[in-house]
Enzyme design. Sequence first.
Site, short mmCIF file in Angstrom:
data_model
loop_
_atom_site.label_atom_id
_atom_site.label_comp_id
_atom_site.label_asym_id
_atom_site.label_seq_id
_atom_site.Cartn_x
_atom_site.Cartn_y
_atom_site.Cartn_z
N LYS A 128 -9.82 26.96 1.39
CA LYS A 128 -8.93 26.12 0.57
C LYS A 128 -9.60 24.76 0.42
CE LYS A 128 -5.96 23.73 3.90
NZ LYS A 128 -6.49 24.02 5.23
N ASP A 142 0.85 -1.19 0.00
CA ASP A 142 0.00 0.00 0.00
C ASP A 142 0.88 1.23 0.00
OD1 ASP A 142 -2.61 -0.88 -0.12
OD2 ASP A 142 -2.56 -1.53 1.97
N THR A 198 -18.96 20.16 1.87
CA THR A 198 -18.32 21.34 1.25
C THR A 198 -16.98 20.99 0.62
OG1 THR A 198 -17.21 21.88 3.31
CG2 THR A 198 -19.37 22.89 2.94
N ARG A 199 -16.30 20.00 1.14
CA ARG A 199 -14.96 19.60 0.72
C ARG A 199 -13.98 20.78 0.74
NH1 ARG A 199 -14.97 17.34 -4.69
NH2 ARG A 199 -16.75 18.67 -5.07
N MET A 200 -14.21 21.66 1.68
CA MET A 200 -13.32 22.82 1.85
C MET A 200 -13.18 23.06 3.35
SD MET A 200 -14.96 25.64 -0.71
CE MET A 200 -16.46 25.78 0.22
N SER A 201 -12.13 23.81 3.66
CA SER A 201 -12.05 24.33 5.01
C SER A 201 -11.52 25.75 4.89
CB SER A 201 -11.13 23.46 5.87
OG SER A 201 -9.81 23.52 5.37
N PHE A 214 -13.54 21.38 7.73
CA PHE A 214 -13.77 20.57 6.52
C PHE A 214 -14.98 19.68 6.73
CE2 PHE A 214 -13.25 16.71 4.08
CZ PHE A 214 -12.85 17.18 2.84
N ASP A 229 -5.57 -4.35 6.01
CA ASP A 229 -6.19 -4.22 7.33
C ASP A 229 -7.71 -4.16 7.25
OD1 ASP A 229 -6.24 -1.78 6.14
OD2 ASP A 229 -5.17 -0.72 7.74
#
Lengths: 695, 195, 565
Positions: A407, A319, A393-396, A389, A530
């Site tokens: 961003k 991985d 919204t996938r932003m903070s 976040f 895992d």
Amino acid sequence: MTTHSRHTAPARPLFEPAIVKRALVDAFRKLNPLHQLRNPVMFTVWVCSAFATALWLQALTGQGEARPSFILAIALWLWFTVLFANFAEAMAEGRGKAQAESLRAAKRNVKATKLAGPDRNGPSSTVEAPTLRIGDLVLVKAGETIPGDGEVLEGVASVNESAITGESAPVIRESGGDRSAVTGGTLVLSDWLVIRISTNPGETFLDRMIAMVEGAKRQKTPNEIALDILLAGLTIVFLLAVATLLPFSIFSVKAAGQGSPVTITVLVSLLVCLIPTTIGGLLSAIGIAGMDRMIQANVIATSGRAVEAAGDVDVLLLDKTGTITLGNREAVAFIPSEGVNIHDLADAAQLSSLADETPEGRSIVILAKEQYGLRERDIRVLDAHFVPFTAQTRMSGVNLGHREVRKGAASAIEDFVQAKGGRFPEDLRRRVDEIAMAGGTPLVVADGAKALGVIQLKDIVKGGIKERFAELRNMGIKTVMITGDNPLTAAAIAAEAGVDDFLAQATPEAKLKLIREYQTGGRLVAMTGDGTNDAPALAQADVAVAMNSGTQAAKEAGNMVDLDSNPTKLIEIVEIGKQLLMTRGSLTTFSIANDVAKYFAILPAAFVATYPALGALNIMGLHSPESAILSAVIFNALIIVFLIPLSLRGVKYRPMGAAQLLQRNLFVYGAGGLIVPFVGIKLIDMLLVALHLTA
Amino acid sequence: MNLQLRPALVAFLGLTVITGLAYPALITGLSKVIFPRQAEGSLIRKEGNVLGSELIGQSFTDAAHFWGRPSVTVGPDGKPLPYNGANSGGSNQAPSNPALKQAVEERIAALRAADPEQQGPIPVDLVTASASGLDPHISPAAAEYQVHRVAKARNLPEAQVRDLVRQHTEGPQFGVLGDATVNVLKLNLALDQAK
Amino acid sequence: MTHAWIQSFIFLGLVLAIAVPLGPFIAKVLAGERTFLHPVLGPVERGLYRLMGIRGDEDMGWKAYAWAIAAFNLLGIAAVFLLQKAQGALPLNPEGMGKVATDLSFNTAVSFTTNTNWQAYGGESTLSYLTQMLGLTVQNFLSAATGIVVVVALIRGLMRRSALGIGNAWADLVRTTLYVLLPLSAIIALLLVSQGTLQTFAASVKTTSGQVLAMGPAASQVAIKMLGTNGGGFFNANSAHPFENPTGLSNLIHMVAIFSIPAALCLAFGTMAKDRRQGWAVMAAMAVIFVAALSVTTWAEAKGNPGLKGLPVNQMVSTEQGGGNMEGKEVRFGAANASLFATITTSASCGAVIAWHDSFTPLGGLVPLWLMQLGEVVFGGVGSGLYGMLLFALVGVFIGGLMVGRTPEYLGKKIEAFEMKMASIAILLPSAAILIGTAVAVLHAPAVASISNPGPHGFTQVLYAFSSATQNNGSAFGGLSVNTPFYNYGLALCMLVGRFGVILPVLAIAGSLARKKYTPESVGTLPTHTPLFVGVLVGVVLLIGALTYLPALALGPLAEHLTLR
């Protein structure tokens, strides 16, 4: 080699007094012929020892074929040969047993609160842990020991798993997700858990682990069986060569008209010296020690077969995250959109990240500080409002009055900017694509309706990992990186890390398919996993290492569990597997090469009376026929003792091609095996003479 | 289980006919055409009589002829019959066998008795039995060893005998294969001719 | 000594020159491909298939293959046995030979079918021309073909992937005989006749001096006797007989013929494995042992017989005489050629001789004896040499593979417990036959009475007989009188064990390997084409050989050498 385990080899000295003491006792207990039957070589020695003892008793009555003291000396040293081999095995087992004992302590006297239904406040009864069956529900509260392996149905708790892993820092176990598996014998420190038991008594992880470290139910591995057959074949060959020597000798005495036929004592000695006792005596110790080394590396293998297979692995599926790269990405550059001052971008980026405690966020703050001298500002002083976040919204970002600094992923920021009536600049779109192509992750920064530019985040490839992969390549092992990234990103990281191949946008199905493809091509595949969704691939892989932190499903699908949950461990596991085979092969070669010198010691001694000219074969110049034979037998017994450390520690593995490795080992164990006994037998002979222990 | 009897029998009989009858017959036929003399034993004939084969040695024990290798072949009665072309074989005596040493000593004595003046060491091939018992050759050294005796017995100058020996001496085939040889039967026939 | 080495290098050069084209040719023939001989022999092949009721491309599993080989060989034993019993009433018997005793007939039948060609009989004094042709010549071909097809089946096993079949035994036997053995034999036979080897159906000739010269169709049999590493002579003196082997050139042809197919098969192996280096590596291992063995024999024989010390005998090597240990040797070959031939004939399981090994110096005789005991794998018998060597390669790969930390693989096939079991059986059974056979003989008074030489050499004679029979060589320490029921039956039993006790495990391995998957090569795989592996292979062969037989050799040739020197 670097290792992340806490129980590394130095933790337990090779000859710990307590273990040695018990091994000495066990060595005698193992004299039971039924035990010896498992090993044809040592069984032969056992029979020879008994035979020599009988000859000594006969000699005591005055009808012996040689001096009773000589026969006794031979008989004793033959018994020692068996005892030394037993001792080696007992030593190897002892180290495991010590570990098993501490594990057993965790099992003792556990009481469980068995629930009648899923409601933890419902009716319950207190039962003994060993009565629990699959499907039973139990409630475990703070301070209680988890009574068996299972799945958390309800609750969150911190659990001390040190009994299993040796790691004292508590871990969190909670229902659902990848942290729902609990192991019997571990301790709940806080809160409570409702657990559904998933194994029957006797089959728990702890039970299997105990059985494994004790070597009690040790099955012979395929290579061990094949080697056993070869050794048995050699034993029969030597049995023939020695047994027919009696008629040959009788005939020769008649033909030469002098001397007397070779004694049974000498033949028995010769036989024991010739059959591969060195490897035969150490074979099971080597196997147990191999398992033990796995345990030292904090890996529990479910079978010796899996350990052996590890040495054969051709392909490692690794991985990306956690194995090849550090888990976190790091900001490496600020790239402003056209017409934007880079300082403004850096400032906005830092503002947006001040409250962001993720490693990525911290790295943005640090980059701004280091490259543009922007000091970290206290978010409370600024009267800022932090916007965390979310998946939606996938932003903070941060709100400073009306100022909204954000961003996030390019598409999210584009929506944000457009909603504010702004426009997403074309050049920025290109920048974003470029970064993605180079293996980075672009984060776009916007101040209200204006997109300022992009922060370039990069995966950080672990230090030294490239060299590690080069080593693996030299060993003939192909490395394949598995990642969810897009192919472009994956290719860039693959190149930087030096892996041979990669699987991008990997889904569990794609992983499974890849493993099958390699296996159809005849390759052995190893992987770590895992999550529950790794289980099919783990079940398919030849060597499958489940992380101890992982789910119960993953642990059951794999054939090894890494207690440290360290994905790099795979490399160590391969080396241990190879070491196991190498130790067997090298000692076999050593054992067979030894025979040459023993012939030179015993043949002239046995036949010099019949054909005096054969004295010329006594090139070691041994004192007398009796001392020559005794020296050879003593050497044969002592060499087992001398090689116990090697067989417990294993032949050192060096990452080099097979050809070089063979050359090296042939030189050390082949040529060494030819020469060492000449020296050893001569020294023993000199010692016997000096101590007046021989005629 | 399919016993495959038919293929087994056919393969065996078919190949027997091909390799056991057709093949030897073919080789015999071809040999008769291409190498008729060699195929029939390289015989030396004189006036319709067979004097011998140039490949097979014959027993000579008189002083006037060159002697060949000692031969230990036996006759049909089991008694010694040197150079018995119907029953080839050697002594099979081991180097350590005292009987071999004794046999060699006897051969030395015989050679010394036939020519007491010749006292040098004897070439080994003249005192050791050949493998076939039919060895047609001796070494040039062994021939040279006997020149004095033969010349004396025949009242010929040694040089003339030596010359004859030289004529019948062949080097290794193509200069490398095997050792130099003297064909005893041919040499003796030439000697008889020279008389 | 230079002269000896020049001849040796000419020999090795010629073998190589023949093996290089012959190897790929054999591979082609056994793949069923068309060759330049098909226009002539193709119809014969197809005709045979039609009569047999088979198709050439039908695959057989290893058990069916093994049964076919066994049935074919059983027929051979029966045929040769019956021919000897009935020869008195059959044609082509100008000397009027009567029926052969039962024990001797059995021994000879087994001996020729197992490619041993041990001669307890004297050819010219026992057998009719018909028996020689229809019995012995035929078995010379068929036993050779048997060896070749078995090794080809083994190679197929190594190469095929997840397959059940290892080829068609009948087609393999027919193709090998027709396209490989027959044409080469014909060429060799004619070359030999040109040198003076007999080829006639005429009766024996009586000379004016009263000498009786035995005759017969020798060349056709001698050719296949060498080519098929059979070794059973037309005459008692075998290739020492001037009518079998008249000149230095005929001798060279003899020697080259012995090694041609064994060497070519190594290269055929490389061709079939699609990796020529594999074939060369195996051949290199053989060559290393051969040259070492040759050096010892040549040196020992050139020194002469130490037993003649003190007698006025000149054993020096010079241009005027071959010199050396000349007892039981022929002048036209000399001690040098005798040493070369003895090393060749015992490296390969040929057993033809141009000198009596019994009369060799102790060390000169030890080498041929030990070469046989190694398992006849130094070039070895046609087919049997290579499959024997491949068994050792499996053992070498196994130990070597463990030493580099991997489950051992050979040509991409994993070597596991079943292969080790079969390889152990194949190595163990012959050793058991040799050692037990010798042990029984030296305790059995009538068998001891057959011994002709005193001291340790007498023991060597018996050991040699059992080694030669078991390893299907056929050469002898000829002083031992072996035409007794004990030796005739005992040695025949050893021949069967040594032949089929190896062939059956080999075919089992072929079947098991064919079923396996292929593991691709990597840097971690032990390479089997390098000088290092050649060294490992040589080491395994020599070590197993030394460890098994050193005690016996110490009481035989070593004791004799050390006493005599």
